[in-house]
Design a protein around this motif. Structure first.
Motif, PDB file in Angstrom:
ATOM      1  N   LEU A  38       1.901 -10.893   3.421  1.00 28.61           N
ATOM      2  CA  LEU A  38       0.462 -11.151   3.400  1.00 28.61           C
ATOM      3  C   LEU A  38       0.203 -12.283   4.441  1.00 28.61           C
ATOM      4  CD1 LEU A  38      -0.648 -10.483  -0.289  1.00 28.61           C
ATOM      5  CD2 LEU A  38      -0.312  -8.675   1.450  1.00 28.61           C
ATOM      6  N   GLN A  91      -6.157 -12.262   7.398  1.00 29.91           N
ATOM      7  CA  GLN A  91      -6.489 -11.093   6.580  1.00 29.91           C
ATOM      8  C   GLN A  91      -5.924  -9.963   6.698  1.00 29.91           C
ATOM      9  OE1 GLN A  91      -9.692 -11.663   3.984  1.00 29.91           O
ATOM     10  NE2 GLN A  91      -8.201 -13.334   4.105  1.00 29.91           N
ATOM     11  N   ALA A 131      -2.195  -7.162   5.918  1.00 26.23           N
ATOM     12  CA  ALA A 131      -0.872  -7.041   5.108  1.00 26.23           C
ATOM     13  C   ALA A 131      -0.154  -6.335   6.111  1.00 26.23           C
ATOM     14  CB  ALA A 131      -1.306  -6.337   3.697  1.00 26.23           C
ATOM     15  N   PHE A 145      -7.566  -6.653   0.464  1.00 22.83           N
ATOM     16  CA  PHE A 145      -6.675  -7.705   0.818  1.00 22.83           C
ATOM     17  C   PHE A 145      -6.721  -8.965  -0.102  1.00 22.83           C
ATOM     18  CE2 PHE A 145      -5.784 -11.584   2.669  1.00 22.83           C
ATOM     19  CZ  PHE A 145      -4.518 -11.486   3.361  1.00 22.83           C
TER      20      PHE A 145
END
Length: 237
Positions: free
Chosen positions: A149, A154, A156, A170
């Motif tokens: 992450l 922002q 993944a 997220f």
């Protein structure tokens, strides 16, 4: 899916997709009065086109719209952007709220609503979505099994491929990963993620968890690692 890239501007931009001209005008008046820059669309198709044409900080989306209903607009929107969306609807049935969250909504407000509550929800979502990452927080978290992450972006990544997560999904995954192995209670998650107290009648967190688990599974991650601790909360093992 990409987050909207918005230049530094004085007034946050909000798109209101609402076919009732009286309500739309009222909402716009209040938003403009509180320092927002508001754009209006009066049907689902033109609203979707506007949302994809210009970057916005947040979208207010009615459910019952001509040309394309709000659920379809949101579903198509989520294929391209994770801009926060608050759904507005006179249909307050639980199945409609569940459908909204499953489609990727960040919040759901039944009509008629109090404008003050709407403003509070907008400010809470925007604060969570756009606040700068704290200096003490690492930009990257490695979960294992190829999942990483990245806070600033922002995003993944699973096996170097981006996952199509909404902003809320997220943040939820980041919070669970940040305290991996710990059980996070529902009251804690509601207050931290949504800025509101937990109610046993509010299933919005359950919907976000369910959709996050499904996206992890679809991407090839062992979704069983996102564990529901009945009566306690959730954990990422």
């Amino acid at each position: 899916m990409n987050a909207a890239v918005i230049p530094a501007i004085e007034s946050p931009r909000i798109l209101v997709i609402e076919d009732d001209p009286t309500l739309s005008a009222l909402v716009r008046e209040q938003l403009d009065h509180h320092g927002f820059c508001t754009t209006q669309a009066f049907d689902g198709l033109s609203g979707l086109q506007e949302a994809l044409k210009e970057p916005y900080h947040l979208i207010l989306l009615d459910v019952l719209l001509p040309k394309m209903d709000g659920f379809e607009v949101l579903s198509k929107l989520r294929q391209h952007t994770d801009t926060p969306v608050v759904m507005l609807s006179a249909r307050g049935a639980e199945e409609d709220r569940i459908c909204g969250f499953r489609s990727g909504a960040d919040d759901y407000l039944p009509k008629p609503f109090n404008v003050t509550e709407l403003l509070l929800r907008i400010n809470a979502i925007m604060r969570r979505s756009h606040e700068a990452q704290p200096q003490k927080r690492s930009n990257k978290l490695t979960v294992g099994d190829g999942l990483a992450l990245f806070a600033r972006e922002q995003v993944a990544m699973l096996q170097s491929e981006p996952m199509p997560l909404t902003a809320m999904e997220f943040r939820l995954l980041w919070l669970l990963a940040e305290q991996q192995g710990e059980t996070l209670s529902k009251p804690y998650l509601y207050q931290t993620l949504m800025d509101r107290p937990y109610s046993r009648y509010d299933r919005s967190l359950d919907m976000h968890i369910s959709k996050l688990r499904r996206k992890l599974q679809d991407a090839g991650f062992d979704s069983a690692r996102l564990v529901t601790r009945h009566g306690k909360g959730y954990s990422l093992t």
